[in-house]
Design an enzyme around this catalytic site. Structure first.
Site, PDB file in Angstrom:
ATOM      1  CG  HIS A 101      -0.510  -0.313   2.635  1.00  0.00           C
ATOM      2  ND1 HIS A 101       0.403  -1.401   2.826  1.00  0.00           N
ATOM      3  CD2 HIS A 101       0.260   0.891   3.310  1.00  0.00           C
ATOM      4  CE1 HIS A 101       0.392  -1.513   3.597  1.00  0.00           C
ATOM      5  NE2 HIS A 101       0.471   0.405   4.941  1.00  0.00           N
ATOM      6  CG  HIS A 103       1.148   5.260   4.258  1.00  0.00           C
ATOM      7  ND1 HIS A 103      -0.151   4.917   5.454  1.00  0.00           N
ATOM      8  CD2 HIS A 103       1.673   3.793   4.522  1.00  0.00           C
ATOM      9  CE1 HIS A 103       0.178   3.843   5.745  1.00  0.00           C
ATOM     10  NE2 HIS A 103       1.438   3.435   5.488  1.00  0.00           N
TER      11      HIS A 103
HETATM   12  P1  AMP Z   1       1.670   0.360   7.460  1.00  0.00           P
HETATM   13  O1  AMP Z   1       2.330   0.555   8.775  1.00  0.00           O
HETATM   14  O2  AMP Z   1       2.644   0.962   6.852  1.00  0.00           O
HETATM   15  O3  AMP Z   1       1.640  -1.490   7.220  1.00  0.00           O
HETATM   16  O4  AMP Z   1       0.401   1.010   7.771  1.00  0.00           O
HETATM   17  C1  AMP Z   1      -0.471  -0.443   7.704  1.00  0.00           C
HETATM   18  C2  AMP Z   1      -2.059   1.268   7.762  1.00  0.00           C
HETATM   19  O5  AMP Z   1      -3.457   0.626   7.651  1.00  0.00           O
HETATM   20  C3  AMP Z   1      -2.163   1.460   8.990  1.00  0.00           C
HETATM   21  O6  AMP Z   1      -2.012   3.470   8.623  1.00  0.00           O
HETATM   22  C4  AMP Z   1      -3.422   1.655   9.693  1.00  0.00           C
HETATM   23  O7  AMP Z   1      -4.684   2.902  10.357  1.00  0.00           O
HETATM   24  C5  AMP Z   1      -4.436   1.188   8.482  1.00  0.00           C
HETATM   25  N1  AMP Z   1      -5.497   0.178   8.537  1.00  0.00           N
HETATM   26  C6  AMP Z   1      -5.035  -1.125   9.153  1.00  0.00           C
HETATM   27  N2  AMP Z   1      -6.424  -2.160   8.747  1.00  0.00           N
HETATM   28  C7  AMP Z   1      -7.323  -0.706   8.290  1.00  0.00           C
HETATM   29  C8  AMP Z   1      -8.538  -0.582   8.426  1.00  0.00           C
HETATM   30  N3  AMP Z   1      -9.613  -1.520   8.540  1.00  0.00           N
HETATM   31  N4  AMP Z   1      -8.757  -0.144   8.011  1.00  0.00           N
HETATM   32  C9  AMP Z   1      -8.654   1.080   6.935  1.00  0.00           C
HETATM   33  N5  AMP Z   1      -6.558   1.414   7.303  1.00  0.00           N
HETATM   34  C10 AMP Z   1      -6.367   0.076   7.987  1.00  0.00           C
END
Ligand code: AMP
Ligand code: ZN
Length: 137
Positions: A101, A103
């Site tokens: 993903h 951000h």
């Molecule tokens: P990372 O640390 O780069 O893996 O980012 C994961 C991101 O996913 C974090 O910013 C979380 O807040 C977000 N996240 C995790 N689960 C969900 C979800 N079900 N819906 C929306 N965002 C999510």
């Protein structure tokens, strides 16, 4: 290619509802549930790739182009003063969900979002060693 145990696969393919800002055949862009700032969003490929290194070059290119276009729209609509794209690979880099993903983080003057680092130090010898490891091996 879909991973049945992966929450971002389910979100990207609409099996779990999300607040979606953009979607096409390759990607869905959703609002992050733990936003660093107002409007923090995530670009998710519909197919499962654990991280950047699993993406083929064409999809990686489309991911950046799509992130750029959605970010431009968000910046205008939300009145952001700046914008960060952040992309974590591996636990050591802060990745918590193992589905690639990007951000999309709108930034606002004095928003206090703690996503920048304190500059460290290096030496010419270390820089040369790194250059050699990366370029010559
Ligand atoms: P990372 O640390 O780069 O893996 O980012 C994961 C991101 O996913 C974090 O910013 C979380 O807040 C977000 N996240 C995790 N689960 C969900 C979800 N079900 N819906 C929306 N965002 C999510
Ligand atoms: Zn997945």
């Amino acid at each position: 290619m879909k991973d049945c145990n992966c929450i971002f696969c389910k979100i990207a393919n609409g099996e779990i509802p999300s607040t979606t800002l953009y979607e096409d055949d390759d990607f869905r862009v959703i609002l992050d549930m733990g936003p660093a700032t107002r409007g923090h969003a995530l670009l998710l490929p519909r197919e499962h790739y654990a991280n950047l290194f699993e993406l083929d070059d064409a999809l990686a290119g489309r991911a950046l182009v799509t992130a750029k276009r959605v970010a431009a729209r968000m910046k205008e609509a939300l009145g952001a003063d700046g914008f960060n794209l952040v992309q974590n690979n591996g636990e050591a880099a802060g990745q918590t969900v193992m589905h690639f993903h990007i951000h999309l983080i709108p930034r606002y003057e004095n928003d206090q979002a703690g996503i920048l680092w304190t500059p460290g130090s290096t030496t010419p010898e270390e820089m040369e060693e790194i250059r050699r490891l990366v370029v010559e091996n």
